[in-house]
Design a protein around this motif. Structure first.
Motif, short mmCIF file in Angstrom:
data_model
loop_
_atom_site.label_atom_id
_atom_site.label_comp_id
_atom_site.label_asym_id
_atom_site.label_seq_id
_atom_site.Cartn_x
_atom_site.Cartn_y
_atom_site.Cartn_z
N GLU A 51 0.81 -1.23 0.00
CA GLU A 51 0.00 0.00 0.00
C GLU A 51 0.84 1.28 0.00
O GLU A 51 0.30 2.38 -0.16
CB GLU A 51 -0.93 0.02 1.22
CG GLU A 51 -0.37 0.65 2.48
CD GLU A 51 0.80 -0.11 3.11
OE1 GLU A 51 1.53 0.51 3.91
OE2 GLU A 51 0.98 -1.31 2.82
N SER A 110 5.36 4.41 -7.06
CA SER A 110 4.46 3.26 -7.17
C SER A 110 4.98 2.21 -8.13
O SER A 110 4.63 1.03 -8.01
CB SER A 110 3.07 3.72 -7.61
OG SER A 110 3.10 4.28 -8.92
N GLU A 114 4.76 -1.59 -6.62
CA GLU A 114 3.89 -2.63 -7.19
C GLU A 114 4.58 -3.97 -7.31
O GLU A 114 3.92 -5.01 -7.45
CB GLU A 114 3.35 -2.19 -8.54
CG GLU A 114 4.39 -2.07 -9.64
CD GLU A 114 3.76 -1.69 -10.99
OE1 GLU A 114 2.64 -2.17 -11.26
OE2 GLU A 114 4.38 -0.91 -11.74
N SER A 156 -9.33 4.58 -0.10
CA SER A 156 -10.18 4.50 -1.30
C SER A 156 -9.50 5.18 -2.48
O SER A 156 -9.57 4.68 -3.62
CB SER A 156 -11.53 5.15 -1.01
OG SER A 156 -12.21 4.48 0.03
N TRP A 158 -6.22 5.54 -2.87
CA TRP A 158 -5.10 4.70 -3.28
C TRP A 158 -5.57 3.51 -4.10
O TRP A 158 -4.89 3.10 -5.04
CB TRP A 158 -4.33 4.21 -2.05
CG TRP A 158 -3.63 5.30 -1.29
CD1 TRP A 158 -3.50 6.61 -1.65
CD2 TRP A 158 -2.96 5.16 -0.04
NE1 TRP A 158 -2.79 7.30 -0.71
CE2 TRP A 158 -2.45 6.44 0.31
CE3 TRP A 158 -2.76 4.10 0.83
CZ2 TRP A 158 -1.74 6.67 1.48
CZ3 TRP A 158 -2.05 4.33 2.01
CH2 TRP A 158 -1.54 5.59 2.32
N LYS A 159 -6.73 2.95 -3.75
CA LYS A 159 -7.25 1.83 -4.51
C LYS A 159 -7.64 2.27 -5.92
O LYS A 159 -7.35 1.58 -6.90
CB LYS A 159 -8.46 1.22 -3.80
CG LYS A 159 -9.03 0.01 -4.54
CD LYS A 159 -10.15 -0.66 -3.77
CE LYS A 159 -10.65 -1.90 -4.52
NZ LYS A 159 -11.73 -2.58 -3.79
N GLU A 160 -8.27 3.44 -6.02
CA GLU A 160 -8.68 3.95 -7.33
C GLU A 160 -7.48 4.27 -8.20
O GLU A 160 -7.46 3.98 -9.39
CB GLU A 160 -9.56 5.18 -7.15
CG GLU A 160 -10.05 5.78 -8.46
CD GLU A 160 -10.91 7.01 -8.26
OE1 GLU A 160 -11.22 7.67 -9.26
OE2 GLU A 160 -11.26 7.32 -7.11
N GLU A 161 -6.46 4.88 -7.59
CA GLU A 161 -5.30 5.31 -8.37
C GLU A 161 -4.34 4.16 -8.68
O GLU A 161 -3.77 4.09 -9.78
CB GLU A 161 -4.54 6.41 -7.61
CG GLU A 161 -5.30 7.71 -7.47
CD GLU A 161 -4.52 8.74 -6.67
OE1 GLU A 161 -3.46 8.39 -6.10
OE2 GLU A 161 -4.98 9.89 -6.58
N TYR A 162 -4.12 3.26 -7.71
CA TYR A 162 -3.04 2.28 -7.84
C TYR A 162 -3.47 0.84 -7.55
O TYR A 162 -2.62 -0.05 -7.47
CB TYR A 162 -1.89 2.66 -6.91
CG TYR A 162 -1.27 4.00 -7.29
CD1 TYR A 162 -0.52 4.13 -8.45
CD2 TYR A 162 -1.47 5.13 -6.50
CE1 TYR A 162 0.04 5.35 -8.82
CE2 TYR A 162 -0.93 6.35 -6.86
CZ TYR A 162 -0.18 6.45 -8.02
OH TYR A 162 0.37 7.65 -8.38
N GLY A 163 -4.76 0.60 -7.36
CA GLY A 163 -5.22 -0.76 -7.16
C GLY A 163 -4.84 -1.38 -5.83
O GLY A 163 -4.75 -2.60 -5.71
N GLU A 165 -5.51 -2.84 -2.44
CA GLU A 165 -6.66 -3.45 -1.80
C GLU A 165 -6.67 -3.16 -0.30
O GLU A 165 -5.61 -3.08 0.34
CB GLU A 165 -6.66 -4.96 -2.02
CG GLU A 165 -6.80 -5.37 -3.49
CD GLU A 165 -8.15 -4.98 -4.07
OE1 GLU A 165 -9.14 -4.93 -3.31
OE2 GLU A 165 -8.21 -4.71 -5.30
#
Length: 410
Positions: A51, A110, A114, A156, A158-163, A165
């Motif tokens: 994350e 990122s 990843e 939320s 971070w999830k939208e921008e970079y997936g 979870e």
């Protein structure tokens, strides 16, 4: 004592670099003054932070700045005598933490993050170190609704921008995940794609043993004595190599400065202590008490309590004021027993003012490479850094574009 490459620094980054080079057919020496994993890599919270796409920023709102200026915070403390030296660094850090600049940095950062879990899993499998890895994420826990709501909104985004979870744990869900926590921590965000390690030093040791099984040599010597031409005296003679990689964490600047580089590398100090548990209490995953600023993590040695940031000179004596401040709070949150360690451990995180590591070729020396400055994410980014350095040295197009992380960006 002649090698294709020598890697200076036996932490998670240096050991990963050496291992990745050796796996690709080079004859490699890993050199440090201690056995691998016994300096900065020994003392972290054991997180592999999938994350962590936004590196830790400098606070910019007036209320936070005023709070920290008073030097009474539990999450950040500073040594007043060190502030004149650190001022220029902190001003640049503050500038790079501006929201638009921070978002730009995250886009580059990122690309490293990843790969953190997948690269560790590959090395863990090869090293036979599966028992050290925990795959159930970690929890950022909160005392107030306001702070919790802000964390959910951030996760939320971070999830939208970079997936990235995450799970929302409110009241009963948090109790089910961690039954031994005091209900004062009423809700949390669990970063489910992240992983953690039961013993960071043991993991580095497992990677180092794999490196040796593949034919690599672990040598004890003072890596800071590196001579141009790439020679370092060791306990068994002078090691020589065509290529050298500086991966000495907070001590990297000692060598780069001597070689004529002026890189803005400073440290964030931090402490840990291990504790037994009381009343059969269990902790299943790392938990951050986010509004106080400490983390408790289940480790092989006991429950590890890690502190936030102490700003000071790298080599100043221990001043574990933060540990003394948060220990009573942690005891209210979780049934900690007696201290296991005879004294607090002090570590030093190597940091740059733009929050990104230095990974890539030295600008003015042939066959010299840099791999340091990973701040809070050394354990997280060690294996992917090793892969990128190995690919670059061998002339293979690197998995990640190294342009944002090159030393000549400063």
């Amino acid at each position: 004592m002649k090698f294709d490459a020598m890697v200076l620094g036996g932490g998670i980054v240096g050991t990963s670099v050496a291992l990745q080079l050796q796996r690709r057919g080079l004859n490699v020496a890993l050199i440090d003054r201690k056995a691998p994993g016994n300096e900065t890599s020994l003392g972290n919270a054991g997180l592999i932070q999938r994350e962590g796409v936004y590196p830790y920023a400098f606070p910019r709102d007036f209320a936070s700045l005023a709070h920290y200026a008073g030097n009474r915070g539990t999450d950040v403390r500073y040594h007043p005598t060190a502030m004149p030296k650190l001022t220029s660094f902190l001003v640049k850090y503050w500038h790079n933490s501006r929201p638009d600049r921070h978002a730009q940095i995250a886009r580059a950062y990122s690309t490293l993050i990843e790969h953190c879990v997948s690269e560790h899993r590959e090395l863990v499998e090869a090293a036979g170190a599966q028992a050290l890895l925990r795959k159930n994420g970690w929890i950022k826990a909160f005392r107030t609704v306001k702070a919790f709501d802000g964390a959910v909104a951030e996760a939320s985004r971070w999830k939208e921008e970079y997936g990235v979870e995450f799970d929302v744990l409110e009241d009963n869900a948090l109790r089910q995940a961690e039954p031994s926590l005091n209900p004062v921590l009423h809700a949390g965000v669990r970063y489910s794609a992240s992983e953690s390690v039961r013993d960071p030093a043991a993991l580095v040791g497992a990677y180092a043993r794999l490196f040796e099984r593949l034919g690599g040599k672990v040598l004890i010597g003072d890596a800071s004595t590196l001579e141009h031409g790439w020679r370092v005296p060791t306990e068994v003679g002078v090691a020589e190599a065509e290529t050298a990689v500086i991966a000495m964490g907070p001590w990297s600047g000692d060598v780069t400065t001597r070689l004529g580089y002026s890189l803005p590398l400073e440290v964030k100090r931090g402490y840990h202590m291990h504790y037994a548990t009381k009343n059969g209490a269990t902790l299943n995953q790392p938990v951050l008490d986010a509004e106080v600023g400490y983390m408790i993590t289940p480790m092989a040695r006991g429950i590890r309590l890690t502190t936030g940031v102490e700003l000071g000179f790298r080599d100043s004596p221990k001043t574990p004021v933060q540990l003394e401040a948060v220990e009573p709070v942690a005891r209210e949150v979780f049934p900690l027993g007696e201290r296991v360690d005879s004294e607090p451990w002090l570590g030093r995180r190597p940091c740059t003012p733009d929050m990104m590591p230095v990974i890539g070729p030295a600008p003015r020396h042939k066959n010299l490479w840099f791999a340091f400055g990973h701040a809070h994410h050394g354990l997280t980014l060690g294996p992917i850094t090793g892969r990128l350095i190995a690919e670059s040295i061998l002339g293979v197009h690197p998995t990640v574009d190294l342009t944002p992380f090159r030393a000549d960006r400063f």
